[in-house]
Every structure is written in structure tokens, then in C-alpha cells.
Enzyme design. Structure first.
Site, mmCIF file in Angstrom:
data_model
loop_
_atom_site.group_PDB
_atom_site.id
_atom_site.type_symbol
_atom_site.label_atom_id
_atom_site.label_comp_id
_atom_site.label_asym_id
_atom_site.label_seq_id
_atom_site.Cartn_x
_atom_site.Cartn_y
_atom_site.Cartn_z
ATOM 1 C CG ASN A 31 40.237 41.004 53.792
ATOM 2 O OD1 ASN A 31 41.197 40.637 53.120
ATOM 3 N ND2 ASN A 31 39.043 40.421 53.704
ATOM 4 C CB ALA A 33 40.971 43.235 39.012
ATOM 5 C CE1 TYR A 93 38.014 35.449 41.518
ATOM 6 C CE2 TYR A 93 38.053 34.118 39.519
ATOM 7 C CZ TYR A 93 38.582 35.139 40.290
ATOM 8 O OH TYR A 93 39.681 35.844 39.834
ATOM 9 C CE LYS A 122 37.231 38.801 40.428
ATOM 10 N NZ LYS A 122 37.937 40.004 40.879
ATOM 11 C CB THR A 180 48.747 37.175 36.219
ATOM 12 O OG1 THR A 180 48.055 37.680 35.067
ATOM 13 C CG2 THR A 180 49.953 38.056 36.487
ATOM 14 N NE ARG A 193 46.237 32.162 42.442
ATOM 15 C CZ ARG A 193 46.171 33.494 42.390
ATOM 16 N NH1 ARG A 193 45.718 34.091 41.311
ATOM 17 N NH2 ARG A 193 46.562 34.246 43.418
HETATM 18 P P1 NAD Z 1 45.580 37.715 45.894
HETATM 19 O O1 NAD Z 1 44.723 36.795 46.696
HETATM 20 O O2 NAD Z 1 47.046 37.643 46.067
HETATM 21 O O3 NAD Z 1 45.154 39.221 46.130
HETATM 22 C C1 NAD Z 1 43.845 39.624 46.488
HETATM 23 C C2 NAD Z 1 43.943 40.590 47.630
HETATM 24 O O4 NAD Z 1 42.630 41.067 47.980
HETATM 25 C C3 NAD Z 1 44.517 39.949 48.902
HETATM 26 O O5 NAD Z 1 45.512 40.794 49.437
HETATM 27 C C4 NAD Z 1 43.324 39.822 49.820
HETATM 28 O O6 NAD Z 1 43.675 39.848 51.194
HETATM 29 C C5 NAD Z 1 42.479 41.023 49.391
HETATM 30 N N1 NAD Z 1 41.041 40.856 49.659
HETATM 31 C C6 NAD Z 1 40.253 39.815 49.324
HETATM 32 N N2 NAD Z 1 38.993 40.024 49.745
HETATM 33 C C7 NAD Z 1 38.993 41.248 50.359
HETATM 34 C C8 NAD Z 1 37.987 42.019 50.986
HETATM 35 N N3 NAD Z 1 36.724 41.569 51.105
HETATM 36 N N4 NAD Z 1 38.322 43.229 51.502
HETATM 37 C C9 NAD Z 1 39.595 43.687 51.420
HETATM 38 N N5 NAD Z 1 40.602 42.987 50.833
HETATM 39 C C10 NAD Z 1 40.287 41.778 50.301
HETATM 40 O O7 NAD Z 1 45.171 37.474 44.360
HETATM 41 P P2 NAD Z 1 45.764 38.104 43.020
HETATM 42 O O8 NAD Z 1 46.166 36.991 42.155
HETATM 43 O O9 NAD Z 1 46.736 39.173 43.338
HETATM 44 O O10 NAD Z 1 44.455 38.751 42.381
HETATM 45 C C11 NAD Z 1 44.214 40.148 42.392
HETATM 46 C C12 NAD Z 1 42.964 40.452 41.564
HETATM 47 O O11 NAD Z 1 43.164 40.062 40.213
HETATM 48 C C13 NAD Z 1 41.708 39.723 42.043
HETATM 49 O O12 NAD Z 1 40.599 40.576 41.924
HETATM 50 C C14 NAD Z 1 41.576 38.569 41.075
HETATM 51 O O13 NAD Z 1 40.235 38.154 40.926
HETATM 52 C C15 NAD Z 1 42.125 39.188 39.801
HETATM 53 N N6 NAD Z 1 42.666 38.146 38.903
HETATM 54 C C16 NAD Z 1 43.884 37.591 39.143
HETATM 55 C C17 NAD Z 1 44.351 36.601 38.290
HETATM 56 C C18 NAD Z 1 45.700 35.963 38.481
HETATM 57 O O14 NAD Z 1 46.029 35.061 37.712
HETATM 58 N N7 NAD Z 1 46.510 36.363 39.422
HETATM 59 C C19 NAD Z 1 43.576 36.176 37.206
HETATM 60 C C20 NAD Z 1 42.334 36.758 37.020
HETATM 61 C C21 NAD Z 1 41.890 37.754 37.856
HETATM 62 N N1 UDP Z 2 46.490 22.322 38.064
HETATM 63 C C1 UDP Z 2 47.262 21.171 38.061
HETATM 64 N N2 UDP Z 2 47.976 20.884 39.187
HETATM 65 C C2 UDP Z 2 47.970 21.682 40.289
HETATM 66 C C3 UDP Z 2 47.193 22.859 40.279
HETATM 67 C C4 UDP Z 2 46.450 23.137 39.135
HETATM 68 O O1 UDP Z 2 47.300 20.429 37.081
HETATM 69 O O2 UDP Z 2 48.672 21.349 41.267
HETATM 70 C C5 UDP Z 2 45.739 22.655 36.824
HETATM 71 C C6 UDP Z 2 44.269 22.989 37.034
HETATM 72 O O3 UDP Z 2 43.488 21.812 37.043
HETATM 73 C C7 UDP Z 2 44.002 23.886 35.848
HETATM 74 C C8 UDP Z 2 45.326 24.609 35.609
HETATM 75 O O4 UDP Z 2 46.320 23.824 36.268
HETATM 76 O O5 UDP Z 2 43.692 23.116 34.722
HETATM 77 C C9 UDP Z 2 45.367 26.021 36.150
HETATM 78 O O6 UDP Z 2 44.928 25.965 37.491
HETATM 79 P P1 UDP Z 2 44.932 27.221 38.465
HETATM 80 O O7 UDP Z 2 44.320 26.764 39.758
HETATM 81 O O8 UDP Z 2 46.275 27.828 38.532
HETATM 82 O O9 UDP Z 2 44.013 28.315 37.762
HETATM 83 P P2 UDP Z 2 42.682 28.279 36.873
HETATM 84 O O10 UDP Z 2 43.137 28.737 35.562
HETATM 85 O O11 UDP Z 2 42.121 26.903 36.818
HETATM 86 O O12 UDP Z 2 41.777 29.232 37.564
#
Ligand code: NAD
Ligand code: UDP
Length: 313
Positions: free
Chosen positions: A35, A116, A147, A151, A177, A188
Site C-alpha cells: 500500500n 514475518a 505492534y 505480531k 535488520t 530506527r
Molecule cells: P518497511 O516499513 O520498510 O516495509 C513494510 C512494507 O509493508 C512497506 O512497504 C509498507 O508500505 C507495507 N505495508 C504496511 N502495511 C501494509 C498494509 N496494510 N497493506 C499493504 N502493505 C503494507 O519495514 P521492513 O523493515 O522492511 O519490515 C518488513 C517486515 O519485517 C515487517 O513485517 C516487519 O514487522 C518485519 N521485521 C523487520 C525488522 C527489521 O529490523 N527490519 C525486524 C523485525 C521484523
Molecule cells: N535509539 C537511539 N537513538 C535513536 C534511535 C533509536 O538511541 O536515534 C535506540 C532505541 O532507544 C533502542 C535502539 O536504539 O534502544 C534500537 O532502536 P530502533 O528504533 O532501531 O529499534 P527497536 O529495536 O527498539 O525496535
């Protein structure tokens, strides 16, 4: 037409766009559903001319009419704590109602599905490192509850669909990641620190910076996701994915100051409510399943991500 096909929900986002690329490299027909709430069309602009790639702009919270595929990857969800404040209802419904819609779609087409999930299901963990059998310590009413808890319920739904409809669905719990295509204003920690370093602003460490995380480079995560989709024994099961090198946020800030060769310093800001104190995946299960071995070290991954943000800013 290729012999295999996949739908990536959330394919316009950070992780999803890398996953789409990886599937295309292996000759899949790829449908990217998004979306574009937190994702961006630019993440896919190099793919849109291809015959084997199609973008479907849709919201998984709404009824879906999608083409049949072999594999469904459900990555659609905002993932930044900053967004938990602004879009709590959307996020909660995306991971519950949206997950149900995608599970129904997978059942209808007899597809294999991957959900995920996140290390956030462990909340502020009292078990360290976090094993899949640990049930977590989540504040269901706190600022991260929309969140974390959605999840958790999404995971419960995957188990229910597996048990009731024999759906071949597996869950990965993703730990922090990072990499190119994160949004600079995502909130983040790595996008924040890198954009601050590039602009010469101080890095904003929340709290005293002793909280820990373990950061995985995106290509390692995508490789893990692809492997988990292929393992039949994973049907109905869950596994952690990430990198188990644990680092304090203060150490991360210092590493970024060194790697980016910036003149920036560090400033300290208040720690957000319910910010987890320690986080590191126990990767024994993924290791056992397919010898999971993240190969991109933090310094190298950060350099690649800095290059991306320098182009963006
Ligand atoms: P991101 O925000 O870049 O990607 C999420 C994507 O989902 C976006 O393109 C967004 O537009 C789309 N989206 C959100 N809600 C939607 C909906 N209702 N319908 C259609 N599309 C929708 O985030 P990301 O970091 O790439 O995360 C991807 C997945 O991995 C997520 O499910 C997230 O919870 C999970 N995840 C990511 C991390 C990380 O560190 N990146 C950590 C834990 C879990
Ligand atoms: N954090 C920070 N400065 C920033 C953004 C985040 O110190 O500008 C810290 C945050 O409080 C957390 C960690 O970095 O302890 C990771 O934050 P993030 O939002 O990336 O992901 P989280 O693991 O908390 O979901």
C-alpha cells in the site's frame, strides 16, 4: 511464465524489495503487493519494466483478489517504533486482519506461506539470548503493544490455520535488520545515526546507551528467509533470524562515528517507554535447520548503508 511464482506482501519496503530481487534472480514470477504506506515505489523502480515482475497496489486489511502463486511472503507491516505512536490502529489491524486475509488467500490457492514476525514478541526479555521457546515479556497496553501484541496474535493465527486447514505456513522472528533502502526518516536507530553522521549532527543516543541490540545485514536476512521457505519441516513452526553479535547502542554510535569519519559527537536523549534492555537471538535452531551463518559484519554492512544514505541525502 516462469515455473515458480511468489507474492511478496510488503515488497515495496526495505526488506521486501531485497526479497523481490532475490526471487527474481532465481527466476520466479514475482507479484509485489504494497500500500506504499512506509514503502516506496523508488525501491522497485529498477524492476518495474520486467515481464516477470508485477506491482499490485493494495492494502492487506481490505478484501483481496490476487493471482494464484506457489509461495506467499507476508512482510507487510510498518516496523519502526516511531510509527507505533502515529499509526497504532493500522499496525494492529495489518498484523491481525491483514494476516487473516493473506492466510485465507494461501489456503484458497494451496500456497506455502511465510509470516514475518519479530523479536518484539519477546518484549523486554527476561531470558537472554532469546530462544524460540521463550514466551516473552510484552506490555500489552504500552506504546509498543499495537505492534508486539498484533505480531503475537498473527503468529497464533498461523498456528491455527496450520492446525485447522493443514496450511503449510512458517514464521520467522526477525531481529533488528538494516541496510540500503531503509528510509532516512524511518526513526530506527541506524537510519537516524547514519543521517546524523552524514549531516554532521550529533548522534542521538536514547537513555545512557547501555541497552543492546544485535544487527543483521539485509542480504543475510533475505538468504535466511529464502531457506526457511524451502524447509518442509518448518510447516507450522517458528524460527529466529538475525545476527547474534550483540552491541550496546553507545558502542554502535561510536562505531558509526569511526566508520563514517564524521566530526559529529553524541548527545543523550530520554529513553522511550518500554525500550527493551537487551536483545540477542539464540540462533541454535536456524543453525541446526540449515547452517545459518550471517556473513556480513557490522562495519562492512554500515559502510554499504552509508553509501546508500549519502546518495539519498
Ligand atoms: P518497511 O516499513 O520498510 O516495509 C513494510 C512494507 O509493508 C512497506 O512497504 C509498507 O508500505 C507495507 N505495508 C504496511 N502495511 C501494509 C498494509 N496494510 N497493506 C499493504 N502493505 C503494507 O519495514 P521492513 O523493515 O522492511 O519490515 C518488513 C517486515 O519485517 C515487517 O513485517 C516487519 O514487522 C518485519 N521485521 C523487520 C525488522 C527489521 O529490523 N527490519 C525486524 C523485525 C521484523
Ligand atoms: N535509539 C537511539 N537513538 C535513536 C534511535 C533509536 O538511541 O536515534 C535506540 C532505541 O532507544 C533502542 C535502539 O536504539 O534502544 C534500537 O532502536 P530502533 O528504533 O532501531 O529499534 P527497536 O529495536 O527498539 O525496535
Amino acid at each position: 511464465m516462469n515455473s515458480q511464482s511468489a507474492l511478496v506482501a510488503g515488497g515495496g519496503g526495505f526488506v521486501g524489495s531485497h526479497l523481490c530481487e532475490s526471487l527474481l534472480e532465481d527466476d520466479y514470477d514475482v507479484f509485489c503487493l504494497d500500500n506504499f504506506g512506509s514503502g516506496r515505489p523508488e525501491n522497485l523502480s529498477h524492476l518495474t519494466e520486467r515481464d516477470d515482475f508485477k506491482t499490485i497496489e493494495a492494502d492487506i486489511r481490505e478484501p483481496l483478489d490476487l493471482p494464484p502463486v506457489d509461495e506467499v511472503y507476508h512482510l507487510a507491516s510498518r516496523a519502526s517504533p516511531k510509527d507505533f505512536q502515529q499509526y497504532p490502529v493500522r499496525i494492529a489491524l495489518t498484523n491481525t486482519k491483514g494476516t487473516k486475509n493473506l492466510l485465507d488467500y494461501a489456503v484458497d490457492h494451496d500456497a506455502t506461506m511465510l509470516f514475518a514476525s519479530t523479536s518484539e514478541v519477546y518484549g523486554d526479555p527476561k531470558v537472554h539470548p532469546q530462544t524460540e521457546s521463550y514466551n516473552g515479556n510484552v506490555n500489552i497496553r504500552g506504546p509498543r503493544g499495537c505492534y508486539d501484541e498484533s505480531k503475537r496474535f498473527g503468529e497464533t493465527l498461523t498456528v491455527a490455520y496450520h492446525n485447522q486447514y493443514d496450511l503449510d505456513v512458517r514464521t520467522v522472528r526477525i531481529f533488528n535488520t538494516y541496510g540500503p533502502r531503509m528510509r532516512a526518516d524511518d526513526g530506527r536507530v541506524i537510519p537516524n545515526f547514519l543521517t546524523q553522521a552524514i549531516r554532521g549532527d550529533d548522534l542521538t543516543v536514547y537513555g545512557d546507551g547501555t541497552q543492546t541490540r544485535s544487527f543483521c545485514y539485509v542480504s543475510d536476512l533475505v538468504q535466511g528467509i529464502r531457506q526457511i521457505m524451502k524447509i518442509d519441516e518448518m510447516a507450522g513452526d517458528v524460527v529466529n533470524l538475525g545476527n547474534d553479535r550483540e552491541i550496546t547502542i553507545k558502542e554502535l554510535a561510536k562505531t558509526i562515528l569511526e566508520v563514517s569519519k564524521t566530526e559529529s559527537g553524541i548527545t543523550y536523549e530520554p529513553l522511550p517507554e518500554d525500550d527493551p534492555t537487551r536483545r540477542r537471538p539464540d540462533l541454535s535452531k536456524s543453525d541446526q535447520l540449515f547452517d545459518f551463518d550471517p556473513t556480513v559484519g557490522l562495519e562492512i554492512g554500515l559502510k554499504r548503508t552509508i553509501d546508500y544514505f549519502e546518495d539519498q541525502i
